[in-house]
Design an enzyme around this catalytic site. Structure first.
Site, PDB file in Angstrom:
ATOM      1  N   SER A  59      -9.745  11.980 -69.872  1.00 64.04           N
ATOM      2  CA  SER A  59      -9.075  12.930 -68.990  1.00 64.04           C
ATOM      3  C   SER A  59      -7.440  13.002 -69.019  1.00 64.04           C
ATOM      4  O   SER A  59      -7.050  13.803 -68.460  1.00 64.04           O
ATOM      5  CB  SER A  59      -9.205  12.361 -67.651  1.00 64.04           C
ATOM      6  OG  SER A  59      -8.592  11.105 -67.347  1.00 64.04           O
TER       7      SER A  59
ATOM      8  N   THR B 153      -7.061  12.570 -64.405  1.00 66.41           N
ATOM      9  CA  THR B 153      -5.577  12.732 -64.672  1.00 66.41           C
ATOM     10  C   THR B 153      -5.134  11.445 -64.407  1.00 66.41           C
ATOM     11  O   THR B 153      -5.741  10.677 -63.887  1.00 66.41           O
ATOM     12  CB  THR B 153      -5.081  13.740 -63.653  1.00 66.41           C
ATOM     13  OG1 THR B 153      -5.424  15.018 -63.912  1.00 66.41           O
ATOM     14  CG2 THR B 153      -3.499  13.720 -63.806  1.00 66.41           C
TER      15      THR B 153
ATOM     16  N   THR C 163      -2.260  15.050 -67.724  1.00 66.31           N
ATOM     17  CA  THR C 163      -3.628  15.247 -67.883  1.00 66.31           C
ATOM     18  C   THR C 163      -3.985  16.256 -69.012  1.00 66.31           C
ATOM     19  O   THR C 163      -3.289  16.706 -69.497  1.00 66.31           O
ATOM     20  CB  THR C 163      -4.132  15.894 -66.399  1.00 66.31           C
ATOM     21  OG1 THR C 163      -5.511  16.269 -66.233  1.00 66.31           O
ATOM     22  CG2 THR C 163      -3.639  17.263 -66.497  1.00 66.31           C
TER      23      THR C 163
ATOM     24  N   ARG D 160      -5.784  28.147 -68.509  1.00 67.93           N
ATOM     25  CA  ARG D 160      -5.821  27.701 -66.921  1.00 67.93           C
ATOM     26  C   ARG D 160      -4.905  26.515 -67.020  1.00 67.93           C
ATOM     27  O   ARG D 160      -4.853  25.566 -67.878  1.00 67.93           O
ATOM     28  CB  ARG D 160      -7.265  27.283 -66.886  1.00 67.93           C
ATOM     29  CG  ARG D 160      -7.355  26.675 -65.228  1.00 67.93           C
ATOM     30  CD  ARG D 160      -7.329  24.963 -65.419  1.00 67.93           C
ATOM     31  NE  ARG D 160      -7.788  24.607 -64.124  1.00 67.93           N
ATOM     32  CZ  ARG D 160      -7.585  23.358 -63.607  1.00 67.93           C
ATOM     33  NH1 ARG D 160      -7.016  22.380 -64.508  1.00 67.93           N
ATOM     34  NH2 ARG D 160      -7.794  22.824 -62.542  1.00 67.93           N
TER      35      ARG D 160
ATOM     36  N   THR E 228      -4.678  13.619 -58.243  1.00 70.33           N
ATOM     37  CA  THR E 228      -5.682  14.041 -59.115  1.00 70.33           C
ATOM     38  C   THR E 228      -6.721  14.813 -58.546  1.00 70.33           C
ATOM     39  O   THR E 228      -6.854  14.552 -57.490  1.00 70.33           O
ATOM     40  CB  THR E 228      -6.145  12.671 -59.912  1.00 70.33           C
ATOM     41  OG1 THR E 228      -6.771  11.841 -58.895  1.00 70.33           O
ATOM     42  CG2 THR E 228      -4.925  11.902 -60.414  1.00 70.33           C
ATOM     43  N   GLY E 229      -7.576  15.087 -59.199  1.00 69.88           N
ATOM     44  CA  GLY E 229      -8.708  16.025 -58.683  1.00 69.88           C
ATOM     45  C   GLY E 229      -8.649  17.544 -59.132  1.00 69.88           C
ATOM     46  O   GLY E 229      -7.983  18.105 -59.869  1.00 69.88           O
TER      47      GLY E 229
END
Ligand code: ASP
Length: 356
Positions: free
Chosen positions: A86, A210, A228, A238, A261-262
């Site tokens: 990640s 991340t 990340t 992106r 994060t997420g």
């Protein structure tokens, strides 16, 4: 392409010590300073690499070093871990199989920030972000420009796609669409099931992941990094929230720091890290502030899609060294790694919307 660095070698090479030696070696403890400031470093990573990162960062703080140096060192430990899919080296690639990294750094003392996005070939994007912050008048550099800039500053090009990440990516490609041409020819499909080619590589969905690293040094100066490989298999180009100051990271020397994060798309729209710091400025403790941000995001979604709970985790510290951590949904208590003069511990946070 294949990574020849085993996890054990990685730890030894990175730290120059065995894991056991690290955890039990006594480190000169700085403790609370004359000003009543207690140095602290935290990360959203709670695995073994997260612990190693905390020890590396703590050693700098314990020696009286800066929060900025401590977070960079700690983030680098996580970035170069080949097993972590990640962050940094070994991160899962975009849909074309190219690893593109996003990272940001913020220095509360100088109110300065630097960031890189869609950076390829460099294992330690947070160090490039630091050079952007310290050696340019810019905040965010992207893509080829960021890579050229990193090369000029002496960062070395390396293949970031490990064998493990490449296999996960290929597995995803074979499963992503029944109508495309990825996967074994029809006449081999049954045969392939019996083979062990994909053993250990189950069906693969998009992955988030991340790391945030936040710290306070003996002078009370606060700094943070978010770094990340972003959303796995993302559309090339992106950019997530991690390199966006205010979204994936925010630091205010008078208040504290927060990181996310997420699902980055929701964090960008809500400027969640900035929001958390503002909430702390209004008197909320870090735990409350992290939960406030999750509630704020869901309040927005309630109006358009009441069933949507984006997968997010926030971490925060305030100037007094209090900690907070919250996730959007699920049954697993969110946690983060904490290192102070009292040693290493895991702080347990809260799920804002627990599954029923
Ligand atoms: N927030 C990152 C992004 O959206 C991914 C993650 O944290 O998992 O790029």
């Amino acid at each position: 392409m294949s990574s020849k660095i085993s996890r054990r070698n990685f730890f030894n090479k990175t730290m120059g010590l065995s894991a056991g030696a690290l955890f039990f070696k006594s480190i000169p403890i700085f403790g609370s300073s004359a000003k009543g400031i207690t140095p602290i470093i935290v990360t959203s990573h709670t695995n073994q690499t997260g612990q190693m990162a905390m020890e590396a960062g703590w050693r700098i703080l314990a020696d009286g070093g800066s929060a900025l140096d401590a977070i960079e060192k700690a983030a680098n430990v996580i970035e170069v871990d080949p097993e972590d899919t990640s962050v940094g080296y070994g991160g899962l690639p975009n849909e074309n199989g190219i690893v593109q990294l996003d990272s940001s750094i913020m220095d509360g003392k100088t109110y300065n920030a630097g960031a890189v996005a869609c950076l390829e070939n460099i294992k330690t994007p947070s160090s490039v972000a630091r050079v952007v912050m310290e050696r340019t008048d810019h905040v965010l550099m992207v893509g080829q420009g960021a890579l050229d800039f990193a090369r000029k500053w002496g960062f070395k090009d390396e293949d970031l796609l490990t064998e493990k990440a490449r296999k996960i990516w290929l597995r995803w490609k074979e499963n992503m669409n029944e109508n495309d041409d990825w996967g074994p020819p029809d006449h081999l499909k049954n045969l392939q099931k019996k083979e062990s080619y994909w053993e250990g590589f189950p069906e693969v969905e998009h992955h988030y992941g991340t790391t945030n690293v936040l710290a306070i040094d003996k002078n009370g100066d606060i700094a943070g990094i978010t770094t990340t490989s972003g959303l796995s298999f993302k559309i090339p180009g992106r950019v997530g929230d991690s390199p966006i100051i205010g979204a994936g990271l925010y630091v205010d020397n008078e208040v504290g720091a927060a990181g996310a994060t997420g699902r980055g798309e929701d964090v960008i729209k809500s400027l969640a890290s900035y929001y958390i710091v503002l909430r702390m400025k209004d008197g909320r403790n870090p735990q409350q502030a992290c939960e406030d941000a999750l509630h704020m995001i869901i309040d927005k979604y309630r109006k358009v899609n009441p069933d949507f709970y984006p997968g997010e985790k926030f971490v925060a510290i305030n100037k007094s060294g209090e900690t907070g951590c919250a996730t959007m949904r699920g049954n697993r208590t969110p946690a983060m790694s904490v290192r102070t003069s009292d040693g290493y511990s895991k702080y347990k946070g809260k799920v804002a919307y627990p599954d029923k």
